[in-house]
Design a protein around this motif. Structure first.
Motif, PDB file in Angstrom:
ATOM      1  N   ARG A 113      -4.324 -12.652  -4.471  1.00 40.27           N
ATOM      2  CA  ARG A 113      -4.767 -11.368  -4.972  1.00 40.27           C
ATOM      3  C   ARG A 113      -4.002 -10.222  -4.359  1.00 40.27           C
ATOM      4  NH1 ARG A 113     -11.128 -10.616  -4.852  1.00 40.27           N
ATOM      5  NH2 ARG A 113     -11.237  -8.448  -5.477  1.00 40.27           N
ATOM      6  N   ALA A 139      -3.404   2.266   1.718  1.00 44.24           N
ATOM      7  CA  ALA A 139      -4.846   2.445   1.533  1.00 44.24           C
ATOM      8  C   ALA A 139      -5.155   2.880   0.107  1.00 44.24           C
ATOM      9  CB  ALA A 139      -5.365   3.469   2.532  1.00 44.24           C
ATOM     10  N   LEU A 140      -4.331   3.790  -0.422  1.00 46.28           N
ATOM     11  CA  LEU A 140      -4.620   4.308  -1.763  1.00 46.28           C
ATOM     12  C   LEU A 140      -4.443   3.238  -2.820  1.00 46.28           C
ATOM     13  CD1 LEU A 140      -5.391   7.239  -2.427  1.00 46.28           C
ATOM     14  CD2 LEU A 140      -3.215   7.404  -3.564  1.00 46.28           C
ATOM     15  N   SER A 142      -4.565   0.025  -2.388  1.00 47.20           N
ATOM     16  CA  SER A 142      -5.604  -0.996  -2.240  1.00 47.20           C
ATOM     17  C   SER A 142      -6.881  -0.572  -2.921  1.00 47.20           C
ATOM     18  CB  SER A 142      -5.905  -1.245  -0.768  1.00 47.20           C
ATOM     19  OG  SER A 142      -4.773  -1.601  -0.072  1.00 47.20           O
ATOM     20  N   ALA A 143      -7.236   0.708  -2.752  1.00 48.17           N
ATOM     21  CA  ALA A 143      -8.464   1.171  -3.392  1.00 48.17           C
ATOM     22  C   ALA A 143      -8.304   1.206  -4.898  1.00 48.17           C
ATOM     23  CB  ALA A 143      -8.817   2.555  -2.877  1.00 48.17           C
ATOM     24  N   LEU A 144      -7.110   1.520  -5.361  1.00 48.45           N
ATOM     25  CA  LEU A 144      -6.895   1.636  -6.803  1.00 48.45           C
ATOM     26  C   LEU A 144      -7.008   0.286  -7.482  1.00 48.45           C
ATOM     27  CD1 LEU A 144      -6.246   4.036  -8.506  1.00 48.45           C
ATOM     28  CD2 LEU A 144      -3.847   3.533  -8.258  1.00 48.45           C
ATOM     29  N   ARG A 146      -8.260  -2.530  -5.915  1.00 46.88           N
ATOM     30  CA  ARG A 146      -9.304  -3.363  -5.288  1.00 46.88           C
ATOM     31  C   ARG A 146      -8.757  -4.669  -4.753  1.00 46.88           C
ATOM     32  NH1 ARG A 146     -14.456  -2.150  -7.666  1.00 46.88           N
ATOM     33  NH2 ARG A 146     -14.460   0.132  -7.639  1.00 46.88           N
TER      34      ARG A 146
ATOM     35  N   ILE B 117      -8.980  11.183   0.040  1.00 49.43           N
ATOM     36  CA  ILE B 117      -8.748  11.378  -1.383  1.00 49.43           C
ATOM     37  C   ILE B 117      -9.634  10.457  -2.199  1.00 49.43           C
ATOM     38  CG2 ILE B 117      -7.015  11.047  -3.182  1.00 49.43           C
ATOM     39  CD1 ILE B 117      -5.000  12.184  -1.358  1.00 49.43           C
ATOM     40  N   ILE B 118      -9.793   9.222  -1.734  1.00 48.48           N
ATOM     41  CA  ILE B 118     -10.609   8.266  -2.477  1.00 48.48           C
ATOM     42  C   ILE B 118     -12.058   8.738  -2.537  1.00 48.48           C
ATOM     43  CG2 ILE B 118     -11.478   5.913  -2.466  1.00 48.48           C
ATOM     44  CD1 ILE B 118      -8.863   5.183  -1.014  1.00 48.48           C
ATOM     45  N   PHE B 125     -11.254   5.869  -8.970  1.00 46.19           N
ATOM     46  CA  PHE B 125     -11.103   4.618  -8.249  1.00 46.19           C
ATOM     47  C   PHE B 125     -12.182   3.606  -8.566  1.00 46.19           C
ATOM     48  CE2 PHE B 125      -7.603   5.683  -5.621  1.00 46.19           C
ATOM     49  CZ  PHE B 125      -7.646   7.058  -5.522  1.00 46.19           C
ATOM     50  N   ASP B 126     -13.005   3.912  -9.550  1.00 46.33           N
ATOM     51  CA  ASP B 126     -14.039   2.915  -9.833  1.00 46.33           C
ATOM     52  C   ASP B 126     -13.902   2.354 -11.240  1.00 46.33           C
ATOM     53  OD1 ASP B 126     -16.570   5.533 -10.121  1.00 46.33           O
ATOM     54  OD2 ASP B 126     -14.725   5.119 -11.228  1.00 46.33           O
ATOM     55  N   ILE B 128     -11.826  -0.114 -12.094  1.00 48.79           N
ATOM     56  CA  ILE B 128     -11.471  -1.528 -12.078  1.00 48.79           C
ATOM     57  C   ILE B 128     -12.631  -2.301 -11.494  1.00 48.79           C
ATOM     58  CG2 ILE B 128     -10.051  -3.190 -10.864  1.00 48.79           C
ATOM     59  CD1 ILE B 128      -7.712  -1.646 -11.303  1.00 48.79           C
ATOM     60  N   VAL B 130     -13.453  -6.196 -10.120  1.00 54.29           N
ATOM     61  CA  VAL B 130     -12.819  -7.464  -9.807  1.00 54.29           C
ATOM     62  C   VAL B 130     -13.903  -8.455  -9.412  1.00 54.29           C
ATOM     63  CG1 VAL B 130     -10.578  -6.603  -9.138  1.00 54.29           C
ATOM     64  CG2 VAL B 130     -12.416  -6.614  -7.507  1.00 54.29           C
ATOM     65  N   GLU B 131     -13.584  -9.707  -9.584  1.00 60.15           N
ATOM     66  CA  GLU B 131     -14.503 -10.781  -9.180  1.00 60.15           C
ATOM     67  C   GLU B 131     -13.828 -11.612  -8.124  1.00 60.15           C
ATOM     68  OE1 GLU B 131     -17.624 -11.554 -10.007  1.00 60.15           O
ATOM     69  OE2 GLU B 131     -17.619  -9.658 -11.061  1.00 60.15           O
ATOM     70  N   ASP B 133     -16.153  -9.022  -5.691  1.00 61.97           N
ATOM     71  CA  ASP B 133     -15.954  -7.620  -5.394  1.00 61.97           C
ATOM     72  C   ASP B 133     -15.541  -7.404  -3.939  1.00 61.97           C
ATOM     73  OD1 ASP B 133     -17.879  -4.862  -6.770  1.00 61.97           O
ATOM     74  OD2 ASP B 133     -15.759  -5.140  -6.335  1.00 61.97           O
ATOM     75  N   VAL B 134     -14.719  -6.429  -3.742  1.00 59.63           N
ATOM     76  CA  VAL B 134     -14.267  -6.102  -2.396  1.00 59.63           C
ATOM     77  C   VAL B 134     -14.823  -4.727  -2.073  1.00 59.63           C
ATOM     78  CG1 VAL B 134     -12.299  -5.886  -0.904  1.00 59.63           C
ATOM     79  CG2 VAL B 134     -12.145  -7.317  -2.909  1.00 59.63           C
ATOM     80  N   PHE B 137     -12.723  -1.595  -0.378  1.00 56.52           N
ATOM     81  CA  PHE B 137     -11.772  -0.779  -1.106  1.00 56.52           C
ATOM     82  C   PHE B 137     -12.441   0.180  -2.066  1.00 56.52           C
ATOM     83  CE2 PHE B 137      -8.531  -2.713   0.903  1.00 56.52           C
ATOM     84  CZ  PHE B 137      -8.191  -3.993   0.520  1.00 56.52           C
ATOM     85  N   MET B 138     -13.760   0.188  -2.093  1.00 59.96           N
ATOM     86  CA  MET B 138     -14.429   1.053  -3.059  1.00 59.96           C
ATOM     87  C   MET B 138     -14.692   2.415  -2.442  1.00 59.96           C
ATOM     88  SD  MET B 138     -16.949  -1.139  -5.337  1.00 59.96           S
ATOM     89  CE  MET B 138     -18.149  -1.624  -4.167  1.00 59.96           C
ATOM     90  N   PRO B 139     -14.746   3.456  -3.268  1.00 61.11           N
ATOM     91  CA  PRO B 139     -15.079   4.770  -2.703  1.00 61.11           C
ATOM     92  C   PRO B 139     -16.515   4.778  -2.212  1.00 61.11           C
ATOM     93  CG  PRO B 139     -14.903   4.896  -5.087  1.00 61.11           C
ATOM     94  CD  PRO B 139     -14.454   3.546  -4.713  1.00 61.11           C
TER      95      PRO B 139
END
Lengths: 165, 682
Positions: A113, A139-140, A142-144, A146, B117-118, B125-126, B128, B130-131, B133-134, B137-139
């Motif tokens: 992944r 970081a950016l 990765s957040a974008l 996931r 920024i996030i 940033f929300d 996407i 994914v399975e 979930d992480v 990396f989420m805001p």
């Protein structure tokens, strides 16, 4: 009859391909000749060119590798289009994040992944700023997406020249 | 090859499924097919065996990280690599301690910028999903969702650590007449006492990451195991805002219709944390008057406040004992932090502290509480960092215990242990203790206690001790292994290294040390340059070493001449010029040497006798009377008293031609007339 006139006109402008017996449409896209894709044209000999630029796309898998490695294009694997879009975005994003410092196209690899980006940078910025941008971009992105994104930097004092064209 | 739990009666299934059968019970490894078929044959043959109980071993459970830890244990530290957080690139690797800190912090601040920024624009940033979930990396949702004036809104704001908003909402609720339950008010008091009066949003966000729900132990475990950068924030926090008179916490406390023990305890702890010690004591008296029981954390806070309540050593100890007696009366069980607080108080009690501390340790053992590194740190401080060093075997006993165990962080003061211990070893000048301490540090998880800055200080002290006490080859071995990968030598360390080289008569290593100095960026430090030059120019050396020295001298000359954009140019000093000139002369580079000699005039300094003699000796060795005469002329023009001496030596020891003799004579007459005028401007 307009046909001979059309043929003569077309001979004068060889880069327009005729649509034989079809409708007469307007071409609104710029011409993208496959014989000129991804090749640097030979010039006077003063243009420095890297190894990657010097070889055309027909040398991929023979003398060059790929810039983007993922399994999406294998048989019955999903997600090729999504990977392509992500690649395009990441390339533009990093090109803007490291202004003027990227010396070569990025190499993007996917392992599971995670996305591993290998970047070749010039030493235009002081090292603290380069590391700041690296932390920020990782970081950016990765957040974008996931998923973990790792950026590996390598700096060289000058772009590696293969030959001059 | 996965370990499958196979029931007693399903041997056949095991056989049929795959060639490589696993035995139930995981870590046993693989049996080959033949052996299980033999086993099967046995069970088929003997009916009695089938009736026997087949005891299946319990399945071994492995830690999630077991494989990684095993792999990590096979790899030793690479002495040429920098810390793993930096890219393996010579431009991006730090070469000295200041750069290490700068680069590490800039990378972290990049990550913080991205997080900002996030969190500021979560809508981008929300998109996407994914399975699986992480979540990291989420805001994060940092803005309160519940609007309006209600208790839920108050609870949410407290949860999000928004101090000002919580207080405003609470006031609104009280004015509206809604009764706020005791529980929620207590939580609000917790928040206020934890943060004091800081209303900065940034700080609130920072605290949020550190210790989410745990206001009891203010982020002790979290702070040790997260990135070392957190240490700086903690330092800022402890010298944070002071307790103002009649601030929000006090006001809310006063208007509370009912208070329970928790309210008093929180207030006491907040006051102690923010420096209002006398108030805390008064609050404690109130608590006693209300017949409440304080909890162990409150007592810890009170004991740590004792040095601020009393001045004299005995009174402090008496007060601490009082608190401990109260604890016993209220049947509150002391914990490790209690004893650490007592020791911290005793630290400031001088001789009384020293004698009492051992009793405290005995009490800890009696209660079966394992001492932590902070305990030992307080002990070592009391016995070894005072003004007079009392000879005692405490440190070896402490090291005995520390060597055996791998510690987990339990007290914020744990982190100071290694530095205090190493300082004690340096003061005692005992290298064996230092080696033992080093081994203890590498034991298990103990290395985690040393953060970025502390690591450098620790190794710096260790290296100083090595340079003082050990043979030069051991010193150089450590230097090569450690420098630029584990620790970054400070200029003082380099000076000590040079002195050690001098003591061991290994001055030929100086050019390589100079290369390291240039790499580390200390090449503009005047004390280092002075030391280098004086060591190099003190004696005559064999030829190739002399050439190497001359090259170093040339580099140093270039450093002085180069004026950077932001740096002031280095000033020439008399000794620098003289040493460089001497080194050039000894290497046979006479033209360069004379250029340097002429510089003396520019900087308004005179060469020392050592320089003049050295020059003269070089002229003698190369048998150049012209050089000697030039030297005498220079000395005479500067009006030096040595010019006479040099002149007579030149006359005696050189074979001079007529012309040269005449020149020499003329100098003498010049010097006679010049000396009067020169003497008054010198």
């Amino acid at each position: 009859m307009a046909a001979p006139a059309v043929v003569r006109a077309l001979r004068a402008l060889p880069h327009i391909r005729p649509v034989l017996g079809g409708s007469r449409c307007l071409h609104s896209t710029p011409p993208c000749l496959k014989a000129r894709a991804a090749r640097v044209r030979v010039g006077k000999g003063d243009k420095p060119v890297t190894y990657e630029q010097a070889h055309g796309p027909h040398h991929i898998a023979h003398r060059k590798g790929w810039l983007s490695l993922h399994t999406g294009n294998l048989c019955s694997e999903p997600g090729a289009a999504q990977r392509a879009v992500e690649d395009a975005f990441v390339r533009r994003f990093l090109r803007g994040t490291f202004p003027g410092a990227l010396l070569a196209p990025l190499v993007l690899r996917r392992r599971g992944r995670a996305l591993l980006v290998s970047a070749l940078l010039g030493r235009a910025l002081p090292p603290a700023q380069l590391l700041f941008l690296q932390g920020y971009a990782e970081a950016l992105l990765s957040a974008l997406y996931r998923s973990p994104v790792r950026i590996e930097l390598l700096t060289v004092p000058a772009p590696p020249v293969y030959k001059h064209l | 090859m996965a370990a499958r739990r196979v029931g007693a009666g399903s041997w056949q299934r095991v056989l049929s499924l795959s060639r490589r059968c696993s035995v139930p019970g995981g870590g046993r490894g693989c049996y080959r097919c033949s052996s299980s078929s033999t086993a099967l044959g046995k069970t088929a043959d003997n009916a009695e065996v089938a009736q026997e109980e087949i005891v299946l071993p319990r399945r071994k459970t492995w830690d999630k990280l077991a494989v990684l830890q095993t792999l990590a244990s096979t790899v030793k530290r690479d002495p040429t690599a920098a810390h793993y957080m930096f890219p393996d690139d010579p431009y991006l690797m730090p070469k000295n301690a200041a750069n290490f800190r700068l680069f590490a912090l800039s990378k972290e601040s990049g990550k913080n910028a991205a997080k900002f920024i996030i969190n500021q624009f979560p809508e981008y940033f929300d998109k996407i999903s994914v399975e699986p979930d992480v979540t990291c990396f989420m805001p994060e949702i940092l803005t309160p969702q519940i609007e309006g004036v209600s208790e839920e809104a108050l609870k949410e704001r407290i949860h999000l650590r928004r101090v000002k908003e919580s207080v405003d909402l609470f006031d609104q609720l009280v004015q509206a007449g809604t009764p706020v339950p005791l529980e929620t008010t207590n939580r609000l008091l917790d928040l206020l006492c934890f943060y004091g009066e800081s209303t900065q949003e940034k700080e609130e966000q920072a605290k949020k990451e550190e210790a989410k729900e745990d206001l009891e132990e203010p982020g002790v475990n979290a702070s040790e195991q997260k990135a070392p950068k957190r240490q700086f924030r903690r330092g800022l926090q402890s010298s944070g805002p002071r307790w103002r008179e009649n601030n929000n916490a006090e006001r809310i406390f006063k208007v509370m219709p009912e208070r329970n023990a928790h309210s008093y305890c929180t207030m006491i702890r907040g006051m102690v944390k923010h420096g209002a010690f006398v108030k805390a004591y008064d609050m404690y008296i109130d608590l006693l008057n209300e017949r409440h029981k304080a909890d162990v954390h409150t007592f810890n806070a009170l004991i740590s406040a004792v040095p601020h309540l009393k001045d004299r050593f005995l009174e402090r100890w008496e007060l601490a004992k009082d608190f401990l007696n109260h604890m016993a009366q209220q049947e509150v069980q002391p914990n490790l932090l209690t004893f650490n607080a007592v020791l911290k108080t005793l630290r400031r009690c001088g001789g009384v502290g020293r004698s009492m501390s051992l009793l405290v340790i005995k009490e800890m053992e009696a209660l079966d509480i394992e001492p932590s590194l902070a305990t030992y740190e307080h002990l070592l401080f009391m016995f070894y960092r005072g003004v007079e060093l009392h000879p005692s075997g405490i440190i070896s006993e402490v090291l005995d215990d520390v060597e055996k165990r791998s510690f987990t962080p339990q007290d914020p003061d744990d982190a100071n242990f290694f530095n205090t211990a190493m300082q004690a070893c340096c003061d005692l000048k005992d290298i064996k203790l230092a080696y033992r301490l080093n081994k203890a540090m590498e034991n298990g998880d103990n290395w985690k206690f040393l953060s970025m800055d502390r690591l450098n200080i620790y190794w710096s002290k260790f290296f100083s001790l090595l340079c003082m006490m050990e043979q030069i080859d051991v010193v150089l071995k450590w230097y090569k292994e450690m420098s630029c990968s584990l620790f970054y030598p400070s200029p003082r360390n380099i000076l000590e290294l040079l002195q050690a080289l001098d003591a061991a008569n290994h001055l030929e290593r100086i050019p390589s040390v100079w290369e390291d100095i240039k790499q580390m960026g200390f090449h503009r430090r005047p004390e280092l340059l002075d030391e280098l030059l004086s060591l190099m120019s003190r004696e005559q050396h064999p030829d190739e070493i002399q050439q190497a020295f001359a090259k170093c001298a040339e580099d140093i000359k270039a450093v002085h001449e180069q004026s950077g954009r932001e740096q002031a140019p280095l000033k020439w000093t008399g000794s620098t010029v003289g040493c460089i000139a001497l080194l050039f002369a000894r290497a046979g580079r006479t033209q360069d040497a004379w250029n340097m000699m002429e510089r003396f005039q520019q900087i308004n300094r005179i060469p020392t006798d050592q320089v003049l003699d050295g020059f003269w000796n070089c002229a003698k060795q190369t048998n150049c009377p012209d050089e000697a005469i030039k030297l005498v002329k220079l000395a005479a023009s500067l009006g030096l008293p040595a010019s006479q001496r040099l002149k007579s030596r030149t006359e005696k020891e050189f074979e001079l031609s007529e012309k040269q003799k005449k020149t020499l004579e003329s100098i003498q007459s010049d010097s006679d007339s010049d000396s009067d005028s020169d003497s008054d401007h010198e």
